[in-house]
Structure formats: C-alpha cells, structure tokens
Design a protein around this motif. Structure first.
Motif, short mmCIF file in Angstrom:
data_model
loop_
_atom_site.label_atom_id
_atom_site.label_comp_id
_atom_site.label_asym_id
_atom_site.label_seq_id
_atom_site.Cartn_x
_atom_site.Cartn_y
_atom_site.Cartn_z
N GLU A 165 31.87 48.77 66.16
CA GLU A 165 32.70 47.77 66.83
C GLU A 165 33.29 46.82 65.79
OE1 GLU A 165 32.62 44.91 70.78
OE2 GLU A 165 30.72 45.35 69.79
N PHE A 166 34.61 46.80 65.72
CA PHE A 166 35.32 45.99 64.73
C PHE A 166 35.86 44.69 65.31
CE2 PHE A 166 35.30 50.10 62.71
CZ PHE A 166 35.23 49.81 61.36
N GLY A 167 35.64 44.48 66.54
CA GLY A 167 36.10 43.28 67.25
C GLY A 167 35.74 43.50 68.71
N ARG A 168 35.77 42.46 69.48
CA ARG A 168 35.36 42.57 70.89
C ARG A 168 36.07 43.72 71.59
NH1 ARG A 168 32.92 40.13 75.06
NH2 ARG A 168 34.07 39.86 76.99
N GLY A 169 35.32 44.76 71.96
CA GLY A 169 35.86 45.90 72.68
C GLY A 169 36.70 46.85 71.85
N THR A 170 36.73 46.66 70.53
CA THR A 170 37.52 47.52 69.65
C THR A 170 36.57 48.38 68.82
OG1 THR A 170 39.22 45.81 69.52
CG2 THR A 170 39.29 47.53 67.84
N TYR A 171 36.57 49.68 69.12
CA TYR A 171 35.63 50.60 68.49
C TYR A 171 36.38 51.61 67.63
CZ TYR A 171 32.03 48.72 71.46
OH TYR A 171 31.14 47.87 72.06
N GLY A 172 35.94 51.71 66.40
CA GLY A 172 36.52 52.66 65.47
C GLY A 172 37.60 52.04 64.61
N VAL A 173 37.71 52.60 63.40
CA VAL A 173 38.64 52.07 62.42
C VAL A 173 40.10 52.24 62.85
CG1 VAL A 173 38.69 54.18 61.01
CG2 VAL A 173 39.09 51.95 59.93
N GLN A 174 40.43 53.30 63.58
CA GLN A 174 41.81 53.50 64.02
C GLN A 174 42.22 52.44 65.04
OE1 GLN A 174 44.21 55.23 62.87
NE2 GLN A 174 45.71 55.19 64.51
N ALA A 175 41.37 52.21 66.04
CA ALA A 175 41.67 51.19 67.04
C ALA A 175 41.76 49.81 66.38
CB ALA A 175 40.62 51.20 68.14
N ALA A 176 40.87 49.53 65.43
CA ALA A 176 40.89 48.24 64.73
C ALA A 176 42.13 48.10 63.87
CB ALA A 176 39.64 48.10 63.87
N SER A 177 42.49 49.17 63.18
CA SER A 177 43.68 49.14 62.34
C SER A 177 44.93 48.87 63.18
CB SER A 177 43.81 50.47 61.59
OG SER A 177 44.91 50.44 60.73
N GLN A 178 45.04 49.51 64.32
CA GLN A 178 46.17 49.28 65.21
C GLN A 178 46.16 47.86 65.76
OE1 GLN A 178 48.86 51.06 65.90
NE2 GLN A 178 48.21 52.76 64.60
N ARG A 179 44.99 47.38 66.15
CA ARG A 179 44.88 46.04 66.74
C ARG A 179 45.20 44.94 65.75
NH1 ARG A 179 39.42 43.22 69.25
NH2 ARG A 179 40.33 41.16 69.50
N PHE A 180 44.64 45.04 64.54
CA PHE A 180 44.76 43.93 63.60
C PHE A 180 45.94 44.06 62.62
CE2 PHE A 180 40.13 44.03 64.62
CZ PHE A 180 40.10 42.84 65.33
N PHE A 181 46.36 45.30 62.32
CA PHE A 181 47.39 45.49 61.30
C PHE A 181 48.60 46.28 61.79
CE2 PHE A 181 43.28 45.21 59.03
CZ PHE A 181 43.49 44.00 58.40
N ARG A 182 48.55 46.76 63.03
CA ARG A 182 49.66 47.52 63.62
C ARG A 182 50.06 48.73 62.78
NH1 ARG A 182 48.51 45.10 67.80
NH2 ARG A 182 49.39 43.12 68.37
N LYS A 183 49.03 49.42 62.26
CA LYS A 183 49.27 50.65 61.51
C LYS A 183 48.07 51.56 61.61
CE LYS A 183 49.00 48.31 57.20
NZ LYS A 183 49.12 48.33 55.74
N ASP A 184 48.26 52.81 61.22
CA ASP A 184 47.18 53.81 61.25
C ASP A 184 46.14 53.51 60.17
OD1 ASP A 184 48.22 55.22 63.39
OD2 ASP A 184 49.36 56.58 62.12
N ALA A 185 44.93 53.96 60.42
CA ALA A 185 43.82 53.77 59.47
C ALA A 185 44.10 54.44 58.12
CB ALA A 185 42.52 54.30 60.06
N ALA A 186 44.88 55.49 58.12
CA ALA A 186 45.21 56.18 56.86
C ALA A 186 46.05 55.32 55.95
CB ALA A 186 45.96 57.49 57.17
N LYS A 187 46.74 54.32 56.51
CA LYS A 187 47.65 53.48 55.72
C LYS A 187 47.07 52.13 55.34
CE LYS A 187 51.61 55.80 57.63
NZ LYS A 187 52.76 55.74 58.49
N LEU A 188 45.80 51.92 55.62
CA LEU A 188 45.17 50.64 55.25
C LEU A 188 45.09 50.51 53.74
CD1 LEU A 188 42.24 50.49 57.83
CD2 LEU A 188 44.25 49.01 57.77
N ASN A 189 45.36 49.33 53.24
CA ASN A 189 45.23 49.12 51.80
C ASN A 189 43.89 48.43 51.50
OD1 ASN A 189 45.51 46.23 52.01
ND2 ASN A 189 47.72 46.49 52.17
N ARG A 190 43.59 48.23 50.24
CA ARG A 190 42.30 47.70 49.82
C ARG A 190 42.00 46.34 50.44
NH1 ARG A 190 41.48 47.80 43.63
NH2 ARG A 190 39.55 46.85 44.30
N SER A 191 42.96 45.46 50.47
CA SER A 191 42.71 44.12 50.99
C SER A 191 42.50 44.12 52.50
CB SER A 191 43.84 43.15 50.62
OG SER A 191 45.04 43.53 51.25
N GLU A 192 43.16 45.03 53.20
CA GLU A 192 42.98 45.11 54.65
C GLU A 192 41.63 45.71 54.99
OE1 GLU A 192 47.68 45.69 55.77
OE2 GLU A 192 46.47 47.41 55.26
#
Length: 192
Positions: A165-192
């Motif tokens: 759980e990466f945030g209330r009701g947000t499970y998994g890195v993909q859902a978290a990446s979309q919720r917090f950064f509006r992008k896919d988990a494959a495109k996360l950078n080091r700081s994110e």
C-alpha cells in the motif's frame, strides 16, 4: 480395556485426520505455488479495506490496484525499496535475525521498531490481517517459509511492489505511480 478401546478409536480416526491434514496443507501451499506464476487477484489487506464492517482509517470506498510485471517497473524502484525496507534481502531466507535481535533490544528500551523483511510483508499482506499477535506472527512465519521455498527473490520483490500500500487505498507501484506522478511505473526516475 480402556487403552485397547482408545487405540481402536485412533485407528478409525487416523485416515480422516490424515486426509484433513493433507487438505489443509494443500489449501495453504497451492495458492502460494500458483502465485509463483500468476499475479494475485487481490490481497487480504485490500479486502480488509473494503470490508463492510471496517470503520475509520481501516475503511476505504475504493481500492486502486494495477498489477504490472517486473519488466514494467523502473530499476530504481527495486533499489529504493531494498534500501528502505530490507537491506539484507539477498542474504536471508525470509528472516533477518540481526534486525529481529536489534528490535528486541530496542523494545526493552521502550522503542517499538519492526523487523519484518519484504518476504514477511508479502506473506502478511496477501494472506493475513492487520494487527499484532503471536498467533498471526506464527502464521506469517510459516507462510514466509513457503514463499521463500517456492518463489525466487525476483518474484518476491515483484509481488511486494505490486501489493504494497503506497497511500490510502492505493496498492502497487503502478497504481501509486499513476496517482502521484501521472505516469507508468516503468518511467519513474530516481527521485520519484
């Protein structure tokens, strides 16, 4: 005699008890074996969030969960989770006894620090409930042993990153990446 009667009763019950033990073992092992290859559809923690009797912080109207394979998660995410959650992940077989010992020492001084490994967190999140009890910890330990025996370390990390759980009701890195950064988990950078 009483002992002969008891022995006869045990012999009559033995096949049924053995069958029950086999069924119980298979019910515990089969889902773990299946998840070696198939993504979990949900987890106990996700179900608890939507449980009708849950209230307050425990209740969540909607759960966001979007499984992605390991190849669709940025490599920096794996490094970050290992650094933050379980630095000895590659060296242990599910339990970091050094961290457990340190947690017990700190508990004696009034600190409440956990020592759960990523493998233990996977066992707990998929199959068990929130809370602290020796019974739940015992179940968690048994499931952790099975997971470590049946899955590769890469699979354990992949599952962890998809069910944490990466945030209330947000499970998994993909859902978290979309919720917090509006992008896919494959495109996360080091700081994110």
């Amino acid at each position: 005699s009483i002992s002969a009667h008891a022995g006869a009763r045990v012999r009559r019950l033995a096949p049924g008890l053995l069958g029950l033990a086999i069924v119980a073992t298979l019910c515990g092992v089969l889902p773990i074996l299946a998840m070696r290859f198939v993504p979990p559809v949900t987890s106990a923690f996700m179900l608890q969030k939507q449980w009708p009797f849950a209230s307050g912080e425990d209740r969540c109207a909607r759960v966001d969960y979007d499984w992605v394979p390991r190849s669709q998660i940025a490599p920096s995410v794996f490094r970050a989770v290992l650094a933050a959650e379980d630095q000895r992940f590659a060296q242990h077989d599910g339990f970091d006894f050094h961290a457990i010992e340190k947690a017990f020492e700190e508990r004696g001084r009034g600190s409440a620090r956990g020592a759960s490994t990523i493998s233990q967190q996977v066992a707990k999140n998929i199959f068990l409930w929130r809370g602290q009890s020796w019974f739940r910890k015992g179940l968690e330990a048994g499931i952790t042993v099975l997971i470590e025996a049946c899955w590769s370390k890469q699979r354990i990390l992949e599952v962890y990153l998809n069910i944490a759980e990466f945030g209330r009701g947000t499970y998994g890195v993909q859902a978290a990446s979309q919720r917090f950064f509006r992008k896919d988990a494959a495109k996360l950078n080091r700081s994110e």
